[in-house]
Design a protein around this motif. Structure first.
Motif, mmCIF file in Angstrom:
data_model
loop_
_atom_site.group_PDB
_atom_site.id
_atom_site.type_symbol
_atom_site.label_atom_id
_atom_site.label_comp_id
_atom_site.label_asym_id
_atom_site.label_seq_id
_atom_site.Cartn_x
_atom_site.Cartn_y
_atom_site.Cartn_z
ATOM 1 N N MET A 1 -17.260 53.617 39.968
ATOM 2 C CA MET A 1 -16.033 54.366 40.157
ATOM 3 C C MET A 1 -15.044 53.506 40.943
ATOM 4 O O MET A 1 -15.376 53.003 42.003
ATOM 5 C CB MET A 1 -16.279 55.649 40.924
ATOM 6 N N LYS A 2 -13.871 53.380 40.424
ATOM 7 C CA LYS A 2 -12.816 52.625 41.083
ATOM 8 C C LYS A 2 -12.367 53.367 42.336
ATOM 9 O O LYS A 2 -12.023 54.551 42.269
ATOM 10 C CB LYS A 2 -11.656 52.474 40.100
ATOM 11 N N PRO A 3 -12.359 52.696 43.492
ATOM 12 C CA PRO A 3 -11.904 53.374 44.709
ATOM 13 C C PRO A 3 -10.394 53.595 44.702
ATOM 14 O O PRO A 3 -9.657 52.922 43.981
ATOM 15 C CB PRO A 3 -12.316 52.412 45.826
ATOM 16 N N LEU A 4 -9.960 54.518 45.538
ATOM 17 C CA LEU A 4 -8.543 54.832 45.666
ATOM 18 C C LEU A 4 -8.037 54.394 47.038
ATOM 19 O O LEU A 4 -8.781 54.421 48.017
ATOM 20 C CB LEU A 4 -8.320 56.341 45.526
ATOM 21 N N VAL A 5 -6.766 54.025 47.087
ATOM 22 C CA VAL A 5 -6.072 53.785 48.347
ATOM 23 C C VAL A 5 -4.901 54.754 48.353
ATOM 24 O O VAL A 5 -3.961 54.623 47.563
ATOM 25 C CB VAL A 5 -5.586 52.325 48.490
ATOM 26 N N PRO B 1 -14.682 57.107 45.938
ATOM 27 C CA PRO B 1 -14.469 56.585 47.284
ATOM 28 C C PRO B 1 -12.982 56.329 47.513
ATOM 29 O O PRO B 1 -12.251 56.015 46.562
ATOM 30 C CB PRO B 1 -15.268 55.278 47.295
ATOM 31 N N PHE B 2 -12.544 56.470 48.769
ATOM 32 C CA PHE B 2 -11.124 56.257 49.025
ATOM 33 C C PHE B 2 -10.858 55.854 50.468
ATOM 34 O O PHE B 2 -11.639 56.130 51.371
ATOM 35 C CB PHE B 2 -10.302 57.500 48.679
ATOM 36 N N VAL B 3 -9.720 55.181 50.632
ATOM 37 C CA VAL B 3 -9.123 54.897 51.930
ATOM 38 C C VAL B 3 -7.820 55.676 51.957
ATOM 39 O O VAL B 3 -7.077 55.678 50.981
ATOM 40 C CB VAL B 3 -8.834 53.379 52.103
ATOM 41 N N TRP B 4 -7.545 56.334 53.079
ATOM 42 C CA TRP B 4 -6.323 57.141 53.178
ATOM 43 C C TRP B 4 -5.533 56.697 54.401
ATOM 44 O O TRP B 4 -5.978 56.845 55.537
ATOM 45 C CB TRP B 4 -6.698 58.610 53.296
ATOM 46 N N PHE B 5 -4.338 56.130 54.145
ATOM 47 C CA PHE B 5 -3.409 55.744 55.209
ATOM 48 C C PHE B 5 -2.469 56.907 55.473
ATOM 49 O O PHE B 5 -1.667 57.269 54.608
ATOM 50 C CB PHE B 5 -2.555 54.534 54.791
ATOM 51 N N ASP B 6 -2.535 57.488 56.663
ATOM 52 C CA ASP B 6 -1.659 58.613 57.003
ATOM 53 C C ASP B 6 -1.494 58.669 58.515
ATOM 54 O O ASP B 6 -2.414 58.299 59.242
ATOM 55 C CB ASP B 6 -2.246 59.934 56.490
ATOM 56 N N ASP B 7 -0.349 59.131 58.956
ATOM 57 C CA ASP B 7 -0.113 59.256 60.393
ATOM 58 C C ASP B 7 -0.623 60.583 60.944
ATOM 59 O O ASP B 7 -0.571 60.808 62.154
ATOM 60 C CB ASP B 7 1.378 59.086 60.720
ATOM 61 N N GLN B 8 -1.146 61.450 60.081
ATOM 62 C CA GLN B 8 -1.590 62.762 60.543
ATOM 63 C C GLN B 8 -3.047 63.049 60.231
ATOM 64 O O GLN B 8 -3.454 64.213 60.218
ATOM 65 C CB GLN B 8 -0.699 63.850 59.950
ATOM 66 N N VAL B 9 -3.845 62.022 59.964
ATOM 67 C CA VAL B 9 -5.274 62.257 59.743
ATOM 68 C C VAL B 9 -6.020 62.068 61.056
ATOM 69 O O VAL B 9 -5.808 61.101 61.781
ATOM 70 C CB VAL B 9 -5.875 61.351 58.639
ATOM 71 N N TYR B 10 -6.879 63.027 61.335
ATOM 72 C CA TYR B 10 -7.630 63.044 62.583
ATOM 73 C C TYR B 10 -9.076 63.445 62.301
ATOM 74 O O TYR B 10 -9.474 63.632 61.147
ATOM 75 C CB TYR B 10 -6.992 64.028 63.572
ATOM 76 N N LEU C 1 -18.013 64.867 50.644
ATOM 77 C CA LEU C 1 -17.614 63.472 50.498
ATOM 78 C C LEU C 1 -18.125 62.673 51.686
ATOM 79 O O LEU C 1 -18.074 63.129 52.823
ATOM 80 C CB LEU C 1 -16.094 63.363 50.434
ATOM 81 N N THR C 2 -18.608 61.485 51.422
ATOM 82 C CA THR C 2 -19.054 60.618 52.503
ATOM 83 C C THR C 2 -18.472 59.229 52.383
ATOM 84 O O THR C 2 -18.449 58.483 53.341
ATOM 85 C CB THR C 2 -20.588 60.501 52.526
ATOM 86 N N ASP C 3 -18.015 58.864 51.214
ATOM 87 C CA ASP C 3 -17.526 57.508 50.974
ATOM 88 C C ASP C 3 -16.010 57.452 51.071
ATOM 89 O O ASP C 3 -15.301 57.373 50.074
ATOM 90 C CB ASP C 3 -17.989 57.009 49.599
ATOM 91 N N PHE C 4 -15.526 57.525 52.308
ATOM 92 C CA PHE C 4 -14.084 57.425 52.528
ATOM 93 C C PHE C 4 -13.823 56.876 53.920
ATOM 94 O O PHE C 4 -14.691 56.897 54.791
ATOM 95 C CB PHE C 4 -13.380 58.773 52.340
ATOM 96 N N LEU C 5 -12.615 56.369 54.069
ATOM 97 C CA LEU C 5 -12.161 55.856 55.353
ATOM 98 C C LEU C 5 -10.776 56.421 55.608
ATOM 99 O O LEU C 5 -9.856 56.192 54.812
ATOM 100 C CB LEU C 5 -12.101 54.326 55.343
ATOM 101 N N LEU C 6 -10.641 57.175 56.690
ATOM 102 C CA LEU C 6 -9.334 57.674 57.100
ATOM 103 C C LEU C 6 -8.751 56.677 58.094
ATOM 104 O O LEU C 6 -9.388 56.375 59.110
ATOM 105 C CB LEU C 6 -9.453 59.052 57.753
ATOM 106 N N VAL C 7 -7.559 56.174 57.785
ATOM 107 C CA VAL C 7 -6.901 55.211 58.666
ATOM 108 C C VAL C 7 -5.681 55.895 59.269
ATOM 109 O O VAL C 7 -4.673 56.102 58.584
ATOM 110 C CB VAL C 7 -6.497 53.930 57.904
ATOM 111 N N HIS C 8 -5.822 56.246 60.548
ATOM 112 C CA HIS C 8 -4.704 56.855 61.262
ATOM 113 C C HIS C 8 -3.697 55.753 61.597
ATOM 114 O O HIS C 8 -4.025 54.786 62.274
ATOM 115 C CB HIS C 8 -5.172 57.550 62.534
ATOM 116 N N VAL C 9 -2.474 55.911 61.092
ATOM 117 C CA VAL C 9 -1.395 54.946 61.326
ATOM 118 C C VAL C 9 -0.419 55.579 62.310
ATOM 119 O O VAL C 9 0.172 56.613 61.993
ATOM 120 C CB VAL C 9 -0.675 54.606 59.998
#
Length: 168
Positions: free
Chosen positions: A1-5, A111-120, A133-141
């Motif tokens: 599965m292709k990951p998402l950004v 799987p995904f990476v999520w760039f957002d200023d409101q993820v906590y 879901l377990t295969d994700f990375l939340l990146v708080h910007v």
């Protein structure tokens, strides 16, 4: 599965603080409302590089929705991207932001990476508990500064080390 950004606009690509000289100012009108946005034209090539290097697909996860393809993508040199469809704010169950449920519906089991200023942590907890879901990375910007090289490096490292970029 292709990951998402997944990409947010305001606070991530359009910082809320005083932009550095490498940002350009734009005026745009969306649904009759005028907005000033500050965008760094280097973000587009760097996001494309991340996607190509890791085999990921870039996706808008922003309240700009399709307007991001009209106003943001061309100014960053990005192609038209898929969009997470956001509905109304249905409130939260455990303090997660309203976009989190829509993101979960959109990504499915990818799987995904999520760039957002409101993820906590509440968003992380919701995604793990309610969606399985377990295969994700939340990146708080941090909104005042916006997306940095460190955020991109963190996403690249996660996508590479977890093996999601293999085979692409």
């Amino acid at each position: 599965m292709k990951p998402l950004v997944l990409l947010d606009v305001d606070g991530v690509l359009n910082p809320t603080g005083h932009p550095t000289p490498d940002f350009r100012r734009y005026q745009c009108t969306v649904d009759g409302h005028a907005y000033t946005v500050h965008l760094n034209p280097r973000h587009g090539p760097r996001l494309m590089e991340l996607a190509l290097r890791t085999g990921a697909e870039l996706v808008w996860a922003t309240t700009w929705e399709e307007h991001a393809n009209e106003w943001i993508a061309p100014r960053l040199g990005l192609p038209s991207l898929p969009v997470v469809a956001l509905g109304r704010d249905r409130g939260s169950e455990h303090g997660e932001m309203f976009k989190t449920r829509y993101v979960a519906d959109h990504v499915g089991r990818r799987p995904f990476v999520w760039f957002d200023d409101q993820v906590y942590q509440e968003d992380d907890d919701y995604l793990r508990a309610h969606q399985g879901l377990t295969d994700f990375l939340l990146v708080h910007v941090p909104a005042a500064r916006g997306l940095t090289s460190e955020h991109l490096a963190r996403a690249s490292e996660w996508l590479t080390l977890t093996g999601f970029s293999q085979g692409f």
